[in-house]
Every structure is written in C-alpha cells, then in structure tokens.
Design an enzyme around this catalytic site. Sequence first.
Site, mmCIF file in Angstrom:
data_model
loop_
_atom_site.group_PDB
_atom_site.id
_atom_site.type_symbol
_atom_site.label_atom_id
_atom_site.label_comp_id
_atom_site.label_asym_id
_atom_site.label_seq_id
_atom_site.Cartn_x
_atom_site.Cartn_y
_atom_site.Cartn_z
ATOM 1 N N LYS A 274 -57.447 14.084 -62.523
ATOM 2 C CA LYS A 274 -58.050 14.738 -61.358
ATOM 3 C C LYS A 274 -59.375 15.392 -61.753
ATOM 4 C CE LYS A 274 -57.223 18.661 -58.160
ATOM 5 N NZ LYS A 274 -56.270 19.707 -57.714
ATOM 6 N N ASP A 279 -62.792 23.513 -56.361
ATOM 7 C CA ASP A 279 -61.835 23.502 -55.259
ATOM 8 C C ASP A 279 -61.898 24.803 -54.460
ATOM 9 O OD1 ASP A 279 -59.777 23.015 -53.544
ATOM 10 O OD2 ASP A 279 -58.164 23.140 -55.041
ATOM 11 N N LYS A 286 -59.413 28.959 -49.783
ATOM 12 C CA LYS A 286 -58.678 29.832 -50.701
ATOM 13 C C LYS A 286 -59.188 31.264 -50.587
ATOM 14 C CE LYS A 286 -57.776 26.432 -54.374
ATOM 15 N NZ LYS A 286 -56.309 26.492 -54.346
ATOM 16 N N ASP A 297 -60.723 22.952 -61.962
ATOM 17 C CA ASP A 297 -59.839 22.000 -61.287
ATOM 18 C C ASP A 297 -60.132 20.550 -61.697
ATOM 19 O OD1 ASP A 297 -57.611 21.810 -59.688
ATOM 20 O OD2 ASP A 297 -58.728 21.634 -57.806
ATOM 21 N N ASP A 356 -56.254 22.093 -48.696
ATOM 22 C CA ASP A 356 -56.223 22.579 -50.080
ATOM 23 C C ASP A 356 -55.294 21.730 -50.954
ATOM 24 O OD1 ASP A 356 -56.868 24.158 -52.204
ATOM 25 O OD2 ASP A 356 -55.625 25.878 -51.613
ATOM 26 N N GLU A 358 -55.623 18.794 -51.938
ATOM 27 C CA GLU A 358 -56.600 17.706 -51.994
ATOM 28 C C GLU A 358 -56.429 16.821 -53.222
ATOM 29 O OE1 GLU A 358 -57.123 20.612 -53.240
ATOM 30 O OE2 GLU A 358 -57.899 20.025 -55.188
ATOM 31 N N ARG A 360 -53.868 15.433 -54.647
ATOM 32 C CA ARG A 360 -53.035 14.236 -54.427
ATOM 33 C C ARG A 360 -53.771 13.176 -53.616
ATOM 34 N NH1 ARG A 360 -48.583 18.049 -51.816
ATOM 35 N NH2 ARG A 360 -49.703 19.457 -53.197
HETATM 36 N N1 BES Z 1 -56.114 23.067 -57.616
HETATM 37 C C1 BES Z 1 -55.053 23.621 -56.868
HETATM 38 C C2 BES Z 1 -53.828 23.955 -57.716
HETATM 39 C C3 BES Z 1 -53.957 25.111 -58.668
HETATM 40 C C4 BES Z 1 -53.612 26.383 -58.276
HETATM 41 C C5 BES Z 1 -54.337 24.904 -59.970
HETATM 42 C C6 BES Z 1 -53.685 27.427 -59.164
HETATM 43 C C7 BES Z 1 -54.420 25.943 -60.859
HETATM 44 C C8 BES Z 1 -54.088 27.212 -60.465
HETATM 45 C C9 BES Z 1 -54.604 22.611 -55.802
HETATM 46 O O1 BES Z 1 -55.584 21.807 -55.295
HETATM 47 C C10 BES Z 1 -54.022 23.394 -54.684
HETATM 48 O O2 BES Z 1 -54.747 24.108 -54.059
HETATM 49 N N2 BES Z 1 -52.734 23.254 -54.450
HETATM 50 C C11 BES Z 1 -52.055 23.954 -53.432
HETATM 51 C C12 BES Z 1 -51.155 22.993 -52.719
HETATM 52 C C13 BES Z 1 -50.535 23.545 -51.473
HETATM 53 C C14 BES Z 1 -51.604 23.792 -50.414
HETATM 54 C C15 BES Z 1 -49.493 22.575 -50.965
HETATM 55 C C16 BES Z 1 -51.262 25.084 -54.079
HETATM 56 O O3 BES Z 1 -50.691 24.877 -55.144
HETATM 57 O O4 BES Z 1 -51.269 26.166 -53.516
HETATM 58 ZN ZN ZN Z 2 -57.241 21.452 -56.473
HETATM 59 MN MN MN Z 3 -56.590 22.707 -53.650
#
Ligand code: BES
Ligand code: ZN
Ligand code: MN
Length: 513
Positions: A274, A279, A286, A297, A356, A358, A360
Amino acid sequence: MKDTRLSITEKPVDPLDSDLVVYFATQRTEMPPSCDMAVTALVENAYALKDFSGKADEELLYYPLAGTKTGFTGARRILVLGLGMADTQTPDPVFFETLRKQGGNIAKTCEKTKAGSLVVFLPHIPGIRVDKTAEALAEGILLGDYRFSKYKQTTRKETDYSGIESIRFSCDKETAQAQKGVDNAENAAAAACTARDMANEPGNGWTPESFADYAAFLADTHGLTCTCLGKKEMEELGMGGILGVNQGSATPPCLVILEYDPGNKCDTLLLVGKGLTFDTGGISIKPAAGMEEMKYDMCGGAAVLAAMAAVAREKPDLRVVAMIPATDNMPGGSALKPGDIITHVNQVTSEVVNTDAEGRLILADALAHGIKTFTPDCVVDIATLTGAVIIGLGHHYTGMVSNSDDLAQRLEAAGQDAGEPVWRLPLNEDYTKQIESKVADIKNTGGKAGGTITAAAYLSKFVGDTPWAHLDIAGTAWDFTKKPYIPKGPSGTGVRTFIHLIRSWKKWSPAKG
Ligand code: BES
Ligand code: ZN
Ligand code: MN
C-alpha cells in the site's frame, strides 16, 4: 544510508586507536559471567559488586587508563554487553534477537559518546553458527545507527556526530563465514533503512511519482523491468479503486510494477504494498490530532520497493514482482463521497461506505491486476490497513490473514527470523458476510467488529484461489515498536521479513486450488 565500513579480522586484533571496543559476556548460574580473557577481571569485579551478571539487557561502559597493557591498549572506551544464559535451552531466534538488540545498544552508546570507530569481538557460543552471530549483531548496529536528518539544519553541522564510520569484527575462526553473515546484514539493513528513508519523507516530499522514480532507478541500476501505469492506463483498464481514491487529489496516481526475473523456470512471488502517500481520510475526514502520522501510510509500498533493492543485489532463484498502488487520499471537490459505488478492475462493484477505508480499494485493483498479469505461485500484500490491528495485537505483532497454511507458515518463520513477528488471524464466510452490500457486490467496511479481518475479507475477493497472505502493519510500521535497533520513526518492518522469506525460499509445491 551512509557508508559504514565493515570488515572481519582474525584474532588477535589490535584495537589500537578505536573509539569503542565491544566484548560480550554470557550469564551463568551462580557464577561470574563467561567472557573474553581481556575483560575477565573487569567483569568479575562488576559481578562481585552485583552490578553486572551478563543478563541480556545489561551493559558495562569502562574507560581504560591510558597506556596500561590490558590487552586493549589505545581503546578509548570498552563496552561489555550481556547475552543472557545463551545455552541449549535458548531458541535460535530468541538469541539472535538478543544480539540484534545489543547491536542497537552499541549504536546508542556510539551516539551518546560520539564514537565513530568500533572493534567488536564476536562471541563464540557453542552450537551457534558464527555467520548468524555476525549477521544479527551487524544488522542490529546498522539498523540502530540509522538517522534521518535531511531536513534538520543543526545536524548538518560538521561538529555534530554523523554516525558510525567503521566496524571491525574480530573473530577466532571461520572468518569467511562471518564475512558472509556481515554481507547479509549489510544488505538487509540497507534495504530496511531505504524503506525508512522513504517513509520519513513527508507527504510533500514523497509522492506517487517518487515511488515510480525509485523503481525506475532500481531497474536502471540492476537490470530489472519497471512499468508505471498512469491515470490514462488505469482508466483503460478500469481500475476504479485507485482512480476513485485519487479523485479528490491534485496529484496523479501511479501503479508501480517492478520485476526481477532470473530467467529460468522458477517460482513467482508477487509482493503488493500500500503506497498511500498521505491519508486524510477523504470526505470521511480524520481528526486533526495526529493526522501528520498519516504520511506513514505508504510504509507497505516502501517495504516492498526497498525489499526489491535487496533482491536485485542478492539475485535469488525466484522471480519476484513488486507492485505499489500509489496515491494520496484527499477530500477535494471531486472526491469520492460516502455511498458512491465504484467498479474494480475485475468488474467487482463496491459501495464506498467510508472513504477512509481507502487502502483496500487501491490494493484490490493491484492484487487482481497483478495476479492476472503475472500468474504468481503466491502473493503477499503488506499495508498499514486498519487501526483495529492495534486494538487486537498492540504494537508488537504484525497481523496476518491468509488463505494458505503453507504460505502463512513461511511468513511466520521469516518474521521470526527477522525479529518481526507476525500473528495469524482467522478468515471465513462469517466475516465475508459483514462486507455484503445491499446495492453493490461488496461494501468497503464491515463495521467495528473484527475490522482487520473484514478488511482482509475485502482483499480476498480479488485474489481468487491464488495462495495469498495479507500483512497488516498499522501497529508495527512506526514509533510503537520500542527496540534498541529501531530508532523513533518508521521501523522499516516487512523488508527483512521479505528478505528472509526469499532467502529461504523452497519450491512452491502445495496444489494450487
Ligand atoms: N491508514 C489507515 C489505518 C491506520 C490507522 C494505520 C492508524 C495506522 C494507524 C486506514 O486507511 C484507515 O483509515 N482505516 C480505517 C478503516 C475504517 C474506516 C473501516 C480505520 O482503521 O479506522
Ligand atoms: Zn490509509
Ligand atoms: Mn484511511
């Protein structure tokens, strides 16, 4: 990474004129630690005072009197490090992790004392191969000596310490083997530090184009094949995931493909990382606090690309293809909106419930396209994918989800060898049900419960029967993993796991499903 000179010398080495000389001591039951003759008296004194018993986290720093004939004439500082019991009960990976950590502690002492030249007396432990000892130690020192000072004026001053310049390993026997271990360590540590360099660049310093440029550089230097799909090619192919995530951005996306092919009939491993260069969360934005960390990210993409640098140098008997879907996730006027439906490259439609989630979306296109194009024997993706993995495993294990026991075991072993442990989570139809959508084939979130697994369930829709493993490094990619050989900032996790996986590659035999 700067060039630290590493060399092996057969004992006796003359540590004359070195800033720091390092010895090791192993702990023993009810006895002073066992160590090199040169430091026995010193260690026994410290043991009598109950200051030092050779435990794995202990150290003694000593300043010898100038001109005394103690076997280390001229050395300005002596460091003695504990290795713990280090007996037949100690599993190899545990011992090598101790060495790596003590390597990191050497680097810390060097920084504190501004030591530039080192002599390290390799410990000879019965039953432990000297190449592996040298490798773990050198790796720990090099990884611990890492710093990123590109944007800091003060650290560029000449007076400031700029890290370890030379390390001489002194070895009783089998110097050729020790040299091999040190070479392996140099290669792996350089690759991990390259990944750290990429990740340390902020969102405006490392863009999708930077991934493309570095891949092209590796291709030029080592004769690999590099292709970068731009927006136009993605549109032709129908990569609705990457394009959708990029929609709100002013910076174009890129799908970087880098291939190493030894040219014989060998297995093919596909690595997908990825490469989300920043992000914001998109329209599902966020919170402001801590958002700057989302420059990390892209650590999955960095791991995959940096591992290719090591692959190119080591030339394994395995075809390795790296793919990095790269874009940022911005909330611009034309950004994806919650509820929008996208169509992935394999025609699967997806309801974007949360912009968010994104990672996947971009991985899905890369996985499907990569598998179709390269028909790999197996595929591994690596991503900072979910905050949920931090809730489940904390910061000490990378989360893994896989449809193949064999591949999962290989990755567990490789992670253990690298000191980057991975823990497998389950996946079955019950989780897949959570991402069913009323309006499209699937949706991009499965609710709070089992967030890491439902993210993997999404990816599983794009790998078909190909043996696949997904590594979620959201908890291990930066800052959190407190180890002496991992300075604050990005850890470079995954790089050495991939290198170990590839070095120990055995022909893929499990029946393809
Ligand atoms: N890049 C984030 C995941 C992340 C969070 C990495 C904290 C490192 C530290 C990812 O893109 C994300 O935002 N995931 C969301 C998914 C949710 C909206 C289903 C998450 O984990 O909150
Ligand atoms: Zn992300
Ligand atoms: Mn995200």
